[in-house]
Scaffold this motif. Sequence first.
Motif, PDB file in Angstrom:
ATOM      1  N   MET A   1       0.625   3.359 -11.237  1.00 31.53           N
ATOM      2  CA  MET A   1      -0.619   2.633 -11.057  1.00 31.53           C
ATOM      3  C   MET A   1      -0.668   1.934  -9.704  1.00 31.53           C
ATOM      4  O   MET A   1      -1.482   1.054  -9.483  1.00 31.53           O
ATOM      5  CB  MET A   1      -0.805   1.605 -12.182  1.00 31.53           C
ATOM      6  CG  MET A   1      -0.757   2.220 -13.561  1.00 31.53           C
ATOM      7  SD  MET A   1      -0.964   1.008 -14.866  1.00 31.53           S
ATOM      8  CE  MET A   1      -2.719   0.690 -14.697  1.00 31.53           C
ATOM      9  N   GLU A   2       0.210   2.318  -8.791  1.00 34.28           N
ATOM     10  CA  GLU A   2       0.327   1.600  -7.528  1.00 34.28           C
ATOM     11  C   GLU A   2      -0.967   1.638  -6.721  1.00 34.28           C
ATOM     12  O   GLU A   2      -1.339   0.644  -6.090  1.00 34.28           O
ATOM     13  CB  GLU A   2       1.485   2.166  -6.707  1.00 34.28           C
ATOM     14  CG  GLU A   2       1.874   1.278  -5.551  1.00 34.28           C
ATOM     15  CD  GLU A   2       3.276   1.580  -5.039  1.00 34.28           C
ATOM     16  OE1 GLU A   2       3.411   1.731  -3.821  1.00 34.28           O
ATOM     17  OE2 GLU A   2       4.209   1.664  -5.859  1.00 34.28           O
ATOM     18  N   ASP A   3      -1.690   2.758  -6.740  1.00 37.61           N
ATOM     19  CA  ASP A   3      -2.947   2.831  -6.003  1.00 37.61           C
ATOM     20  C   ASP A   3      -3.946   1.813  -6.541  1.00 37.61           C
ATOM     21  O   ASP A   3      -4.672   1.167  -5.775  1.00 37.61           O
ATOM     22  CB  ASP A   3      -3.542   4.235  -6.084  1.00 37.61           C
ATOM     23  CG  ASP A   3      -2.754   5.246  -5.258  1.00 37.61           C
ATOM     24  OD1 ASP A   3      -1.975   4.813  -4.384  1.00 37.61           O
ATOM     25  OD2 ASP A   3      -2.908   6.464  -5.497  1.00 37.61           O
ATOM     26  N   LEU A   4      -3.995   1.683  -7.855  1.00 38.02           N
ATOM     27  CA  LEU A   4      -4.898   0.703  -8.464  1.00 38.02           C
ATOM     28  C   LEU A   4      -4.475  -0.719  -8.095  1.00 38.02           C
ATOM     29  O   LEU A   4      -5.313  -1.550  -7.720  1.00 38.02           O
ATOM     30  CB  LEU A   4      -4.904   0.859  -9.986  1.00 38.02           C
ATOM     31  CG  LEU A   4      -5.710  -0.202 -10.738  1.00 38.02           C
ATOM     32  CD1 LEU A   4      -7.205  -0.050 -10.437  1.00 38.02           C
ATOM     33  CD2 LEU A   4      -5.453  -0.118 -12.249  1.00 38.02           C
ATOM     34  N   LEU A   5      -3.179  -1.002  -8.188  1.00 37.37           N
ATOM     35  CA  LEU A   5      -2.693  -2.341  -7.862  1.00 37.37           C
ATOM     36  C   LEU A   5      -2.994  -2.690  -6.409  1.00 37.37           C
ATOM     37  O   LEU A   5      -3.363  -3.827  -6.096  1.00 37.37           O
ATOM     38  CB  LEU A   5      -1.191  -2.454  -8.133  1.00 37.37           C
ATOM     39  CG  LEU A   5      -0.736  -2.227  -9.585  1.00 37.37           C
ATOM     40  CD1 LEU A   5       0.757  -2.504  -9.713  1.00 37.37           C
ATOM     41  CD2 LEU A   5      -1.521  -3.079 -10.561  1.00 37.37           C
ATOM     42  N   LYS A   6      -2.859  -1.720  -5.523  1.00 38.11           N
ATOM     43  CA  LYS A   6      -3.156  -1.967  -4.109  1.00 38.11           C
ATOM     44  C   LYS A   6      -4.633  -2.282  -3.890  1.00 38.11           C
ATOM     45  O   LYS A   6      -4.991  -3.003  -2.958  1.00 38.11           O
ATOM     46  CB  LYS A   6      -2.737  -0.757  -3.270  1.00 38.11           C
ATOM     47  CG  LYS A   6      -1.239  -0.601  -3.109  1.00 38.11           C
ATOM     48  CD  LYS A   6      -0.900   0.641  -2.292  1.00 38.11           C
ATOM     49  CE  LYS A   6       0.601   0.771  -2.107  1.00 38.11           C
ATOM     50  NZ  LYS A   6       0.965   1.997  -1.351  1.00 38.11           N
ATOM     51  N   GLU A   7      -5.472  -1.730  -4.750  1.00 38.96           N
ATOM     52  CA  GLU A   7      -6.910  -1.958  -4.601  1.00 38.96           C
ATOM     53  C   GLU A   7      -7.362  -3.299  -5.150  1.00 38.96           C
ATOM     54  O   GLU A   7      -8.189  -3.981  -4.538  1.00 38.96           O
ATOM     55  CB  GLU A   7      -7.676  -0.840  -5.311  1.00 38.96           C
ATOM     56  CG  GLU A   7      -9.185  -0.954  -5.172  1.00 38.96           C
ATOM     57  CD  GLU A   7      -9.929   0.165  -5.873  1.00 38.96           C
ATOM     58  OE1 GLU A   7     -11.158   0.236  -5.728  1.00 38.96           O
ATOM     59  OE2 GLU A   7      -9.272   0.965  -6.575  1.00 38.96           O
ATOM     60  N   ILE A   8      -6.805  -3.702  -6.294  1.00 41.92           N
ATOM     61  CA  ILE A   8      -7.337  -4.886  -6.981  1.00 41.92           C
ATOM     62  C   ILE A   8      -6.394  -6.079  -6.997  1.00 41.92           C
ATOM     63  O   ILE A   8      -6.793  -7.157  -7.425  1.00 41.92           O
ATOM     64  CB  ILE A   8      -7.755  -4.541  -8.427  1.00 41.92           C
ATOM     65  CG1 ILE A   8      -6.537  -4.331  -9.325  1.00 41.92           C
ATOM     66  CG2 ILE A   8      -8.677  -3.342  -8.456  1.00 41.92           C
ATOM     67  CD1 ILE A   8      -6.882  -4.160 -10.799  1.00 41.92           C
ATOM     68  N   MET A   9      -5.146  -5.917  -6.532  1.00 40.65           N
ATOM     69  CA  MET A   9      -4.171  -7.001  -6.628  1.00 40.65           C
ATOM     70  C   MET A   9      -3.546  -7.341  -5.288  1.00 40.65           C
ATOM     71  O   MET A   9      -2.440  -6.895  -4.977  1.00 40.65           O
ATOM     72  CB  MET A   9      -3.088  -6.634  -7.647  1.00 40.65           C
ATOM     73  CG  MET A   9      -3.607  -6.638  -9.059  1.00 40.65           C
ATOM     74  SD  MET A   9      -2.299  -6.790 -10.248  1.00 40.65           S
ATOM     75  CE  MET A   9      -3.261  -6.969 -11.737  1.00 40.65           C
ATOM     76  N   PRO A  10      -4.174  -8.214  -4.511  1.00 40.35           N
ATOM     77  CA  PRO A  10      -5.544  -8.685  -4.707  1.00 40.35           C
ATOM     78  C   PRO A  10      -6.502  -7.838  -3.893  1.00 40.35           C
ATOM     79  O   PRO A  10      -6.089  -7.119  -2.979  1.00 40.35           O
ATOM     80  CB  PRO A  10      -5.487 -10.103  -4.165  1.00 40.35           C
ATOM     81  CG  PRO A  10      -4.501 -10.007  -3.038  1.00 40.35           C
ATOM     82  CD  PRO A  10      -3.469  -9.006  -3.486  1.00 40.35           C
ATOM     83  N   PRO A  11      -7.815  -7.924  -4.181  1.00 37.99           N
ATOM     84  CA  PRO A  11      -8.794  -7.248  -3.323  1.00 37.99           C
ATOM     85  C   PRO A  11      -8.857  -7.934  -1.960  1.00 37.99           C
ATOM     86  O   PRO A  11      -8.518  -9.118  -1.843  1.00 37.99           O
ATOM     87  CB  PRO A  11     -10.112  -7.420  -4.090  1.00 37.99           C
ATOM     88  CG  PRO A  11      -9.903  -8.612  -4.942  1.00 37.99           C
ATOM     89  CD  PRO A  11      -8.441  -8.637  -5.293  1.00 37.99           C
ATOM     90  N   THR A  12      -9.279  -7.216  -0.954  1.00 38.23           N
ATOM     91  CA  THR A  12      -9.230  -7.755   0.412  1.00 38.23           C
ATOM     92  C   THR A  12     -10.595  -7.863   1.069  1.00 38.23           C
ATOM     93  O   THR A  12     -10.688  -7.990   2.289  1.00 38.23           O
ATOM     94  CB  THR A  12      -8.321  -6.873   1.288  1.00 38.23           C
ATOM     95  OG1 THR A  12      -8.821  -5.524   1.284  1.00 38.23           O
ATOM     96  CG2 THR A  12      -6.900  -6.882   0.774  1.00 38.23           C
ATOM     97  N   ASP A  13     -11.654  -7.827   0.289  1.00 36.27           N
ATOM     98  CA  ASP A  13     -12.998  -7.955   0.840  1.00 36.27           C
ATOM     99  C   ASP A  13     -13.118  -9.271   1.616  1.00 36.27           C
ATOM    100  O   ASP A  13     -12.700 -10.332   1.121  1.00 36.27           O
ATOM    101  CB  ASP A  13     -14.021  -7.924  -0.299  1.00 36.27           C
ATOM    102  CG  ASP A  13     -15.454  -7.822   0.213  1.00 36.27           C
ATOM    103  OD1 ASP A  13     -15.936  -8.811   0.795  1.00 36.27           O
ATOM    104  OD2 ASP A  13     -16.078  -6.759   0.038  1.00 36.27           O
ATOM    105  N   PRO A  14     -13.675  -9.267   2.813  1.00 41.10           N
ATOM    106  CA  PRO A  14     -13.762 -10.491   3.615  1.00 41.10           C
ATOM    107  C   PRO A  14     -14.650 -11.574   3.018  1.00 41.10           C
ATOM    108  O   PRO A  14     -14.605 -12.726   3.460  1.00 41.10           O
ATOM    109  CB  PRO A  14     -14.308 -10.000   4.960  1.00 41.10           C
ATOM    110  CG  PRO A  14     -14.926  -8.683   4.674  1.00 41.10           C
ATOM    111  CD  PRO A  14     -14.155  -8.086   3.555  1.00 41.10           C
TER     112      PRO A  14
END
Length: 390
Positions: free
Chosen positions: A96-109
């Motif tokens: 699930m690493e791709d998911l974790l990289k996306e949401i943990m944490p999200p990086t939206d400015p």
Amino acid sequence: MFPHIVPGNRSNGSSKERKKLMESLNIIGSDAAEQIHQFILENDIDALIAQNTNAMPMTLVGAMAVYKLSSEYKTAVIFHHHDFWWERSRFSGNYMEDLLKEIMPPTDPSLEHVVISSYAAHNLRTIRRVHPHIVPNCEDFSNPPVMDDYNRQFREDLGYSKDDILFLQPTRIVPRKRIEDSIYLVSRFQQKYPELKEHIRFIISLYQGDELDDSYVHGIQKIADTEGVELDLIAERVASVRGTDDQGRRLYTNRDVLVNADFVTYLPVWEGFGNALLETVAARIPLAVATYLVYKTDIMNRGLDCVEIRDDYDVNGRLLIPDNSLEQIYQIVTDPAVRAMMTEHSFNAMKKAFGMPVLQEKLKGILESYGDEILASRRRLAKKKTTFSV
């Protein structure tokens, strides 16, 4: 509910099962996000503070829901992180690493991030290119734990005499707390001062943590037996609030236990910051501290007066405890004047560095920094409420 895939184990789950898991997580996360969003609308909430939801995969549904609130609903979110999934070996190399990289944490400015130490800030900047605020653990030194008519019954209730010397580990039972080193410390102290041995008890006040099975608990009990240390696990008598158990026995808070202690051991190999350390200082109880990383970067030079033990370990991984540390402890537990001077100095120093005014000032700065995004989120919510009411 989900297919049996352990995030930290590559051997579990086929591609089909993983796809099914992700679909289920997305659907349930979307449903949770919608419910939270409705609550936000109904209660005119300007911003969501996500307390460690998107740093560790302990609640994937919650993490997905908060992620969707921030990315799809454009809700203003302040993420408060303690530590991160990539710091735990059991989560590395997982499916699930791709998911974790996306949401943990999200990086939206448009999002704001807060961490509890300068090390965590450096870690987040380096790994995710996110620049967070730092808000350390703080303590209400204006309302410290004190002895009162209720907690004064603690020793009698649990079978301790007024002459017993209570060494306390005021934490959960997890391996990173290195409770075995605290047991070795007490053992060494008893060997050096055998005249005190019959009065010494070593107490662990909180419960087994969520990071292990029973093997660690059994392991420290065996070490205590081997070392001749009287170990008491009293978590069944400790609760978040005072009250009674189903047998009618008094329940004490961890702070009630603290004010009855003679000395606290706090020798972790790793801590996100050190809540138990600050609570101990607020209770004016002396303590021994191992110089874990965040202690060295954020606490060490703030004026704390304690028995400081360098984080040096022998070939077997055991903390090296110098004789002068044992001598310091002896002076503290046998001389009330030394104890009072040390604990009062520490109380005042930590109050200045980590008291409520520090927290208030830092929170004020974060809200001011994030104010424009909060206002934008408020306008979006107001518009949605108007639309829904038509």
